[in-house]
Write a protein that holds these residues in place. Structure first.
Motif, PDB file in Angstrom:
ATOM      1  N   ARG A  60       0.835  -1.209   0.000  1.00 42.56           N
ATOM      2  CA  ARG A  60       0.000   0.000   0.000  1.00 42.56           C
ATOM      3  C   ARG A  60       0.863   1.251   0.000  1.00 42.56           C
ATOM      4  O   ARG A  60       0.545   2.239  -0.696  1.00 42.56           O
ATOM      5  CB  ARG A  60      -0.926   0.001   1.216  1.00 42.56           C
ATOM      6  N   MET A  61       1.952   1.232   0.748  1.00 49.16           N
ATOM      7  CA  MET A  61       2.849   2.381   0.770  1.00 49.16           C
ATOM      8  C   MET A  61       3.486   2.615  -0.597  1.00 49.16           C
ATOM      9  O   MET A  61       3.652   3.761  -1.031  1.00 49.16           O
ATOM     10  CB  MET A  61       3.922   2.181   1.838  1.00 49.16           C
ATOM     11  N   VAL A  62       3.831   1.522  -1.302  1.00 45.86           N
ATOM     12  CA  VAL A  62       4.374   1.663  -2.654  1.00 45.86           C
ATOM     13  C   VAL A  62       3.329   2.266  -3.587  1.00 45.86           C
ATOM     14  O   VAL A  62       3.635   3.146  -4.405  1.00 45.86           O
ATOM     15  CB  VAL A  62       4.845   0.290  -3.182  1.00 45.86           C
ATOM     16  N   ASP A  63       2.078   1.813  -3.480  1.00 47.68           N
ATOM     17  CA  ASP A  63       1.014   2.354  -4.327  1.00 47.68           C
ATOM     18  C   ASP A  63       0.796   3.845  -4.089  1.00 47.68           C
ATOM     19  O   ASP A  63       0.296   4.552  -4.962  1.00 47.68           O
ATOM     20  CB  ASP A  63      -0.296   1.606  -4.066  1.00 47.68           C
ATOM     21  N   ARG A  64       1.144   4.331  -2.920  1.00 44.27           N
ATOM     22  CA  ARG A  64       0.933   5.748  -2.600  1.00 44.27           C
ATOM     23  C   ARG A  64       2.170   6.608  -2.830  1.00 44.27           C
ATOM     24  O   ARG A  64       2.059   7.775  -3.175  1.00 44.27           O
ATOM     25  CB  ARG A  64       0.476   5.880  -1.145  1.00 44.27           C
ATOM     26  N   HIS A  65       3.359   6.037  -2.612  1.00 41.96           N
ATOM     27  CA  HIS A  65       4.569   6.857  -2.630  1.00 41.96           C
ATOM     28  C   HIS A  65       5.614   6.423  -3.640  1.00 41.96           C
ATOM     29  O   HIS A  65       6.642   7.080  -3.768  1.00 41.96           O
ATOM     30  CB  HIS A  65       5.212   6.869  -1.232  1.00 41.96           C
ATOM     31  N   GLY A  66       5.384   5.330  -4.368  1.00 48.45           N
ATOM     32  CA  GLY A  66       6.351   4.869  -5.346  1.00 48.45           C
ATOM     33  C   GLY A  66       7.258   3.793  -4.781  1.00 48.45           C
ATOM     34  O   GLY A  66       7.295   3.536  -3.577  1.00 48.45           O
ATOM     35  N   GLN A  67       8.026   3.141  -5.659  1.00 50.34           N
ATOM     36  CA  GLN A  67       8.831   1.994  -5.260  1.00 50.34           C
ATOM     37  C   GLN A  67      10.132   2.376  -4.568  1.00 50.34           C
ATOM     38  O   GLN A  67      10.546   1.725  -3.607  1.00 50.34           O
ATOM     39  CB  GLN A  67       9.154   1.134  -6.487  1.00 50.34           C
ATOM     40  N   GLY A  68      10.800   3.425  -5.051  1.00 49.96           N
ATOM     41  CA  GLY A  68      12.153   3.727  -4.604  1.00 49.96           C
ATOM     42  C   GLY A  68      12.304   3.934  -3.106  1.00 49.96           C
ATOM     43  O   GLY A  68      13.028   3.193  -2.427  1.00 49.96           O
ATOM     44  N   GLY A  69      11.630   4.943  -2.571  1.00 49.30           N
ATOM     45  CA  GLY A  69      11.801   5.291  -1.163  1.00 49.30           C
ATOM     46  C   GLY A  69      11.326   4.203  -0.219  1.00 49.30           C
ATOM     47  O   GLY A  69      12.024   3.850   0.737  1.00 49.30           O
ATOM     48  N   VAL A  70      10.144   3.658  -0.481  1.00 47.76           N
ATOM     49  CA  VAL A  70       9.567   2.651   0.411  1.00 47.76           C
ATOM     50  C   VAL A  70      10.419   1.388   0.431  1.00 47.76           C
ATOM     51  O   VAL A  70      10.772   0.857   1.496  1.00 47.76           O
ATOM     52  CB  VAL A  70       8.127   2.312  -0.022  1.00 47.76           C
ATOM     53  N   THR A  71      10.784   0.888  -0.738  1.00 49.60           N
ATOM     54  CA  THR A  71      11.545  -0.356  -0.811  1.00 49.60           C
ATOM     55  C   THR A  71      12.959  -0.175  -0.279  1.00 49.60           C
ATOM     56  O   THR A  71      13.503  -1.072   0.377  1.00 49.60           O
ATOM     57  CB  THR A  71      11.575  -0.884  -2.257  1.00 49.60           C
ATOM     58  N   SER A  72      13.566   0.982  -0.534  1.00 53.15           N
ATOM     59  CA  SER A  72      14.917   1.246  -0.022  1.00 53.15           C
ATOM     60  C   SER A  72      14.924   1.241   1.501  1.00 53.15           C
ATOM     61  O   SER A  72      15.803   0.629   2.129  1.00 53.15           O
ATOM     62  CB  SER A  72      15.428   2.592  -0.540  1.00 53.15           C
ATOM     63  N   ALA A  73      13.953   1.915   2.107  1.00 50.56           N
ATOM     64  CA  ALA A  73      13.883   1.942   3.570  1.00 50.56           C
ATOM     65  C   ALA A  73      13.654   0.540   4.123  1.00 50.56           C
ATOM     66  O   ALA A  73      14.268   0.139   5.121  1.00 50.56           O
ATOM     67  CB  ALA A  73      12.765   2.886   4.020  1.00 50.56           C
ATOM     68  N   ALA A  74      12.779  -0.213   3.471  1.00 56.73           N
ATOM     69  CA  ALA A  74      12.476  -1.567   3.950  1.00 56.73           C
ATOM     70  C   ALA A  74      13.707  -2.462   3.899  1.00 56.73           C
ATOM     71  O   ALA A  74      14.004  -3.189   4.855  1.00 56.73           O
ATOM     72  CB  ALA A  74      11.344  -2.173   3.116  1.00 56.73           C
ATOM     73  N   VAL A  75      14.433  -2.425   2.788  1.00 54.31           N
ATOM     74  CA  VAL A  75      15.586  -3.320   2.659  1.00 54.31           C
ATOM     75  C   VAL A  75      16.701  -2.927   3.623  1.00 54.31           C
ATOM     76  O   VAL A  75      17.426  -3.790   4.134  1.00 54.31           O
ATOM     77  CB  VAL A  75      16.092  -3.347   1.193  1.00 54.31           C
ATOM     78  N   LEU A  76      16.840  -1.650   3.920  1.00 53.75           N
ATOM     79  CA  LEU A  76      17.852  -1.234   4.896  1.00 53.75           C
ATOM     80  C   LEU A  76      17.514  -1.743   6.296  1.00 53.75           C
ATOM     81  O   LEU A  76      18.388  -2.229   7.022  1.00 53.75           O
ATOM     82  CB  LEU A  76      17.980   0.293   4.895  1.00 53.75           C
ATOM     83  N   VAL A  77      16.250  -1.642   6.675  1.00 49.98           N
ATOM     84  CA  VAL A  77      15.840  -2.102   8.000  1.00 49.98           C
ATOM     85  C   VAL A  77      16.027  -3.610   8.140  1.00 49.98           C
ATOM     86  O   VAL A  77      16.588  -4.103   9.122  1.00 49.98           O
ATOM     87  CB  VAL A  77      14.374  -1.706   8.285  1.00 49.98           C
ATOM     88  N   THR A  78      15.545  -4.359   7.141  1.00 51.78           N
ATOM     89  CA  THR A  78      15.658  -5.818   7.245  1.00 51.78           C
ATOM     90  C   THR A  78      17.109  -6.282   7.192  1.00 51.78           C
ATOM     91  O   THR A  78      17.501  -7.234   7.868  1.00 51.78           O
ATOM     92  CB  THR A  78      14.817  -6.507   6.142  1.00 51.78           C
ATOM     93  N   THR A  79      17.950  -5.576   6.424  1.00 51.27           N
ATOM     94  CA  THR A  79      19.369  -5.925   6.359  1.00 51.27           C
ATOM     95  C   THR A  79      20.049  -5.713   7.706  1.00 51.27           C
ATOM     96  O   THR A  79      20.818  -6.564   8.176  1.00 51.27           O
ATOM     97  CB  THR A  79      20.082  -5.091   5.273  1.00 51.27           C
ATOM     98  N   ILE A  80      19.769  -4.596   8.346  1.00 49.55           N
ATOM     99  CA  ILE A  80      20.367  -4.300   9.657  1.00 49.55           C
ATOM    100  C   ILE A  80      19.947  -5.359  10.684  1.00 49.55           C
ATOM    101  O   ILE A  80      20.770  -5.857  11.461  1.00 49.55           O
ATOM    102  CB  ILE A  80      19.963  -2.884  10.120  1.00 49.55           C
TER     103      ILE A  80
END
Length: 442
Positions: free
Chosen positions: A82-102
């Motif tokens: 839902r966040m991607v549908d509202r704000h686009g792929q770049g920012g949402v997915t980048s933040a998600a992958v950084l959190v899960t990686t950490i």
């Protein structure tokens, strides 16, 4: 008439239809990047289990953490979609992958035996923030390969190859753990997830993807559509069958003293799925999408019946390829149905709900099959039960699974004026045909 249009067909000449799909621009990069970025999905649960046992914890503790990871990932996908549908792929997915990686990088430094709350917290956050790479990719195919027939082929190939992460992931963890310990395996899993996500997010289709302005369905999003709710419920049965099959494979391996079977049987299903993607994507299938979905569900359910007889190990391994062959057709048809029915502006979230439904069903199948692991007859029948549930729900929902009148569209990309004009000049497709048959042949 636009110079690019053919005077007899009113369609632009197709210069790429004969090219291999993987030769199309961006296709190989997006597919490889998504598979690499999703490798933690297949690696992290095994690495968690090995990490806990190395620290002196019990298998029960490791299993609980694995279940938490899978459940959290299933819950997080629709939210991130839902966040991607509202704000686009770049920012949402980048933040998600950084959190899960950490979180994954920190797990080897936490002792699950003495710090269970901290370990569980890291596992849950890592699962919740699992980047929605699979849903993102499905939302990109419409512009990466504009021809509807090749979109269908791309989606089929995409679906068939996703199982490779569960074929390659566990053996890679086992090898790294044997050489350098499970902590190193977890670190490699985190690094691969980061690299894969970077490959996708840096590609032009992902960078230029823009959500639509519509907020159809409001709070409930795609769940506002009754047909989609039933479709998500139905594919939960597919996940149940897959989860039960994994436990059944381990039980077969234990019962016959052949540890290799616990990996060979799931690998056979994934091999069948890859074979199914090749067969399914090579031709056009007759009938409407709803009929194709029901036919695939029926064949998927029938393919589990021979396994319900609890055959000998080698026969069981060979027979497990059959459900895999029809799994690709079933999941591909389900994704196409989501594309046809999802309200405007909710497509990525709808894809994520479908993925989450399969994941939730898989967790349920694993749990139930674990209760009957000591009863071979019941364990062998459980995958067929899950597949039969899928078929029963789809048959009951067939009147609501109609793409007629659907205006669902994926997110939009920036286009030049010429491309917009070309699209505008195309005649509207008949509303009653499935999405992969909408554009007239050129």
């Amino acid at each position: 008439m636009h110079p690019a249009l053919n005077s007899r067909t009113s369609c632009p000449p197709d210069r790429t239809s004969s090219r291999p799909l993987l030769a199309e621009r961006h296709v190989a990069r997006l597919l490889l990047g998504t598979l690499t970025g999703r490798l933690p999905n297949g690696m992290a649960p095994v690495a968690i289990l090995l990490l806990v046992t190395e620290q002196g914890g019990t298998l029960a503790t490791g299993g609980l953490l694995c279940a938490l990871y899978g459940l959290a990932s299933a819950i997080g996908q629709p939210v991130l979609g839902r966040m991607v549908d509202r704000h686009g792929q770049g920012g949402v997915t980048s933040a998600a992958v950084l959190v899960t990686t950490i979180c994954l990088l920190l797990l080897p430094y936490v002792d699950a035996g003495t710090q269970p709350t901290l370990a569980a917290g890291l596992v849950v956050v890592a699962g919740l923030s699992t980047p929605p790479l699979e849903a993102n990719l499905r939302a990109l195919w419409s512009t990466v390969v504009p021809d509807p027939e090749r979109q269908h082929a791309a989606l089929t190939l995409d679906t068939g190859t996703q199982g490779l992460i569960y074929v390659a992931g566990p053996p890679l963890v086992a090898t790294l753990s044997a050489l350098h310990g499970p902590g190193a395996a977890m670190t490699v899993a985190a690094a691969l997830g980061l690299v894969g996500a970077a490959m996708v997010l840096s590609a032009a289709p992902s960078r230029t993807w823009r959500p639509t302005a519509s907020r159809a369905g409001r709070f409930f999003g795609p769940l506002h559509h009754g047909g989609l709710r039933l479709l998500f419920l139905a594919v939960g049965g597919v996940g149940f069958a897959l989860g039960a099959m994994n436990v059944w494979a381990v039980a077969v391996a234990d019962r016959h003293g052949m540890a290799l079977l616990s990996g060979l049987i799931p690998a056979a299903l994934s091999t069948g799925s890859l074979l199914g993607s090749i067969l399914y994507g090579r031709r056009h299938w007759p009938g409407r999408l709803r009929g194709q979905l029901l036919a695939a569900a029926a064949l998927f359910a029938l393919a589990w019946v021979p396994l319900a007889a609890n055959p000998p190990p080698l026969a069981a391994t060979a027979l497990t390829t059959l459900p895999g062959v029809f799994l690709t057709a079933l999941i591909t048809s389900a994704f196409l149905m989501v594309d046809a029915l999802a309200p405007v502006g909710t497509t990525t979230e709808a894809y994520a709900w479908l993925i989450a439904a399969v994941g939730t069903g898989q967790a349920a199948g694993t749990a139930v099959a674990g209760l009957y692991a000591g009863q071979p007859a019941i364990g062998a029948a459980l995958p067929a039960v899950g597949a039969a549930f899928t078929l029963a729900v789809l048959v009951g929902a067939r009147q609501r699974l109609s793409s007629a009148g659907s205006t669902a569209r994926r997110g939009r990309h920036r286009r030049d004026d010429g491309a917009e004009a070309l699209v505008a000049l195309r005649p509207p497709p008949p509303p009653s045909l499935p999405p992969h048959r909408l554009t007239p042949h050129c």
